[in-house]
Structures are given as C-alpha cells and as structure tokens.
Motif scaffolding. Structure first.
Motif, PDB file in Angstrom:
ATOM      1  N   HIS A 192       0.899  -1.321  -0.190  1.00  0.00           N
ATOM      2  CA  HIS A 192      -0.202  -0.035  -0.035  1.00  0.00           C
ATOM      3  C   HIS A 192       1.041   1.153  -0.465  1.00  0.00           C
ATOM      4  CE1 HIS A 192      -3.594   2.724   0.503  1.00  0.00           C
ATOM      5  NE2 HIS A 192      -2.768   2.909   1.890  1.00  0.00           N
ATOM      6  N   VAL A 193       2.049   1.383  -0.050  1.00  0.00           N
ATOM      7  CA  VAL A 193       3.346   2.433   0.705  1.00  0.00           C
ATOM      8  C   VAL A 193       3.026   2.703  -0.865  1.00  0.00           C
ATOM      9  CG1 VAL A 193       5.263   3.082   1.612  1.00  0.00           C
ATOM     10  CG2 VAL A 193       3.226   2.092   2.886  1.00  0.00           C
ATOM     11  N   ALA A 194       3.584   1.211  -1.040  1.00  0.00           N
ATOM     12  CA  ALA A 194       4.496   1.575  -2.446  1.00  0.00           C
ATOM     13  C   ALA A 194       3.032   1.972  -2.998  1.00  0.00           C
ATOM     14  CB  ALA A 194       4.495   0.377  -3.156  1.00  0.00           C
ATOM     15  N   ASP A 195       2.212   1.938  -3.553  1.00  0.00           N
ATOM     16  CA  ASP A 195       1.350   1.770  -4.243  1.00  0.00           C
ATOM     17  C   ASP A 195       0.621   3.900  -4.189  1.00  0.00           C
ATOM     18  OD1 ASP A 195       0.549   0.752  -5.578  1.00  0.00           O
ATOM     19  OD2 ASP A 195      -1.312  -0.209  -4.129  1.00  0.00           O
ATOM     20  N   LEU A 196       0.914   4.278  -2.915  1.00  0.00           N
ATOM     21  CA  LEU A 196       0.894   5.521  -2.102  1.00  0.00           C
ATOM     22  C   LEU A 196       1.756   6.390  -2.901  1.00  0.00           C
ATOM     23  CD1 LEU A 196       0.374   5.421   1.386  1.00  0.00           C
ATOM     24  CD2 LEU A 196      -1.750   6.043  -0.550  1.00  0.00           C
ATOM     25  N   HIS A 197       3.249   6.199  -3.065  1.00  0.00           N
ATOM     26  CA  HIS A 197       4.455   6.708  -3.498  1.00  0.00           C
ATOM     27  C   HIS A 197       4.122   6.748  -5.407  1.00  0.00           C
ATOM     28  CE1 HIS A 197       7.028   6.881  -0.400  1.00  0.00           C
ATOM     29  NE2 HIS A 197       7.103   5.766  -0.020  1.00  0.00           N
ATOM     30  N   LYS A 198       3.245   5.929  -5.513  1.00  0.00           N
ATOM     31  CA  LYS A 198       2.818   5.769  -7.707  1.00  0.00           C
ATOM     32  C   LYS A 198       2.485   6.806  -7.585  1.00  0.00           C
ATOM     33  CE  LYS A 198       4.191   0.606  -7.766  1.00  0.00           C
ATOM     34  NZ  LYS A 198       3.685  -0.596  -8.204  1.00  0.00           N
ATOM     35  N   ALA A 199       1.133   6.672  -6.785  1.00  0.00           N
ATOM     36  CA  ALA A 199       0.161   7.597  -6.553  1.00  0.00           C
ATOM     37  C   ALA A 199       0.697   9.395  -7.286  1.00  0.00           C
ATOM     38  CB  ALA A 199      -1.328   7.601  -5.992  1.00  0.00           C
ATOM     39  N   LEU A 200       1.855   9.520  -6.038  1.00  0.00           N
ATOM     40  CA  LEU A 200       1.945  11.224  -5.465  1.00  0.00           C
ATOM     41  C   LEU A 200       2.753  10.852  -6.944  1.00  0.00           C
ATOM     42  CD1 LEU A 200       2.027  13.926  -4.231  1.00  0.00           C
ATOM     43  CD2 LEU A 200       4.017  12.346  -2.752  1.00  0.00           C
ATOM     44  N   GLU A 201       3.929  10.729  -7.389  1.00  0.00           N
ATOM     45  CA  GLU A 201       4.505   9.927  -8.520  1.00  0.00           C
ATOM     46  C   GLU A 201       4.047  10.668  -9.930  1.00  0.00           C
ATOM     47  OE1 GLU A 201       6.941   6.918  -8.211  1.00  0.00           O
ATOM     48  OE2 GLU A 201       8.434   7.922  -6.552  1.00  0.00           O
ATOM     49  N   THR A 202       3.227  10.421 -10.175  1.00  0.00           N
ATOM     50  CA  THR A 202       2.006  10.015 -11.675  1.00  0.00           C
ATOM     51  C   THR A 202       1.164  11.086 -11.135  1.00  0.00           C
ATOM     52  OG1 THR A 202       0.417   8.387 -10.985  1.00  0.00           O
ATOM     53  CG2 THR A 202       2.625   7.639 -11.914  1.00  0.00           C
ATOM     54  N   THR A 203       0.277  11.897 -10.152  1.00  0.00           N
ATOM     55  CA  THR A 203      -0.580  12.530 -10.638  1.00  0.00           C
ATOM     56  C   THR A 203      -0.104  13.897  -9.369  1.00  0.00           C
ATOM     57  OG1 THR A 203      -1.794  11.995  -8.486  1.00  0.00           O
ATOM     58  CG2 THR A 203      -2.613  10.665 -10.632  1.00  0.00           C
TER      59      THR A 203
END
Length: 314
Positions: A192-203
């Motif tokens: 979930h932490v990885a998903d949070l990082h990805k979301a912040l990086e992409t959006t």
C-alpha cells in the motif's frame, strides 16, 4: 489519521453475527449459522486453543460477505501457499493490514487469514491474495490439500489493525516488525505504501508518504516470505523502502542478492536503536512473545505507546 490496533488481550466473547447485506449463494446463507454454531460451542473446554471467531469476537467486521473464487495458487515456500481470489461483490473493500473470515463449503470451521495484497490490487483487478501456512486446522488444511482453481469460498473483512492515511494527513514514517507468517498484514501495508508513492509520483496528488523500514525475522531464508517482492520494492523506491532480514537457524549459504540485507539472530533493541525514533509509527505482527518483547524494546527507545500497533494471531 485512521489508524488502529487490536488489544493485547483477547476480550470475553460476546458474539460476532451482524447484518449481511449480500446473499448471492447458499454458502452465504450458511455463514451466520456457521458463526452461531461455533460460538455456542465455545465453553466446551477451557483448555483447547480458541478458534478465529472466538479470538476476534469483539473485533470490527464489515457487514458484507462476498463470494469469491480461487484464480491462482502458488507455493510461496515449502509450507506456505499463496492463493489469489477473485471477489464478486464490487462493494467489498479492505484496508491494508486487515484480515478476512474465510468460509469454505462443507468445512464447519471458519478460517481467519490476513490479506497479503494491497487494497489497490483489489481496486484495479478485483482480486486479493492470502498466504497460508500448512497446519491441521480445517481451513488451512483445506487450502493445502483440496483448494484448486475455481474453488468457491466466501469472504468477510475484519480487523482493527491497519494503515489507512488520508490525503490531508501529515507525512509519516513507519517501522514494520514481522515474525514468521506475521509478515502477511505488514506486506499488505508495504504494498500500500508503494501504491501511495506511485500515486503521488504520477498525479502529484494524494498522501505524501515518508520512509518505511521493515524488520523481518524467520528461521532461515527459505521461510522469508515475499523476499523477492520486498527486494523489488526496495530497488523501486530506494531510500524510501528499506528492509533488514533476520534469520535464527540458517544452515545453508545465503544467496548473493540477499546477503546485504541478512542479519544473523533475532531482532534486538540494538538493531532497532540504529533506526527507530520517537516520531515513528510502529506496526508489529508475529507470535505473542515476540510482540511483547518488541513493544517493550520500542518503549525503551522512547516510542510512545500510542504509536505502537500490533496484531496477535496465536
């Protein structure tokens, strides 16, 4: 921040049945009866080990029971099977760290297994994953001996041990401490932490995640579950996700890829002192003696008790 932890002591049983909003199959109609049957037998002996429903009788559960079918089976280790489940009810959700009541046709016992996948995987693909260690308890035994692709089960989410930050929350740094198969809910949090990082990086929007350090102890490297996935996460998020693997009974050579992250011996206060500060949120899952020891060590390092969360399964 929506964070919570289970109590260190299992409370007195009061009941688990609730309102079931999904009734798609005969299996689901049997679920309340299964619960009641097990709860009514709770006083047969005070010496036996309590079942999942008894241990979690006072723990939060969602109302939805969803049918699901097995769509993937792999061997995570020689004793642990990882199963992938396609969830039918689109309203079924969970938070990273929670578990499921696991209903199996023809099996009177209800299983309790921590989800090891991320909420994001359920949102994207409609599936979740469990990693279950072999034992003779009927639900786990069924997974290891009878479960096959297409097998139908039912699931209900429960648990007060989770990490669910909101976009408006302040950044936070985590310490995750796992023993054995206690890695399951912590791996869900890590994903979930990885998903949070990805979301912040992409959006450019969403929760601004801090760093995460995982301490994970097992007998040997063959029993370190998800180790390849964890290494991949460290490589994908350098400096943001780190891990220290601990092994207590390693007898064979450690592979080159793992060697930089392996420490011989249990997780100790000296290991934690190199990283942990009073500002960390700490999540622990493993055998009760380990949890008690880790809680004490963290408090000795001046981590406030209200920032230490844990889940006991044994």
């Amino acid at each position: 921040m929506a964070l919570a932890a289970v109590s260190a002591t299992y409370q007195v049983l009061r009941g688990t049945t609730g309102i079931f909003t999904s009734h798609p199959a005969s299996l689901l109609s049997r679920a309340p009866a299964l619960c009641a049957c097990i709860l009514n037998r709770r006083r047969m002996t005070s010496q036996r080990k309590t079942d999942h429903l008894e241990r979690t009788a006072n723990t939060f559960r969602q109302e939805i029971i969803s049918p699901a079918s097995v769509c993937g089976i792999t061997n995570e280790s020689s004793t642990v099977k990882r199963i992938r489940l396609a969830v039918e009810n689109s309203e079924f959700t969970f938070k990273a760290g929670q578990w499921v009541d696991f209903f199996i046709p023809g099996v009177p016992k209800v299983g309790g297994f921590s989800i090891c996948s991320s909420p994001g995987l359920l949102e994207r693909e409609g599936v979740l994953e469990l990693a279950v260690k072999y034992n003779l308890h009927p639900p786990a035994y069924w997974i290891h001996t009878e479960c096959s692709l297409g097998s139908e089960v039912a699931l209900r989410v429960g648990g007060e041990f989770f990490f669910d930050p909101q976009a408006s929350d302040s950044p936070v740094n985590l310490v995750l401490i796992a023993g054995g198969v206690g890695i399951n809910p912590l791996f869900s949090i890590l994903l979930h932490v990885a998903d949070l990082h990805k979301a912040l990086e992409t959006t450019g929007k969403g929760f601004q995640m801090g760093t995460v350090k995982l301490y994970y102890c097992a007998k040997n490297t063959s029993e370190l579950l998800f180790k390849k996935n964890i290494l991949d996460l460290m490589h994908s998020f350098p400096g943001k996700i780190t891990c220290s693997f601990h092994v207590t009974q390693q007898s064979s050579p450690v592979c080159t890829e793992l060697q930089p992250f392996i420490t011989e011996g249990r997780i100790s206060e000296s290991h934690l002192a190199n990283y942990v500060s009073r500002d960390h949120l700490c999540y622990i899952c493993g055998p009760p003696p380990m949890i008690e020891s880790m809680c004490k060590q963290l408090q000795d390092l001046h981590v406030p008790r209200e920032q230490i969360y844990f889940e006991k399964w044994w």
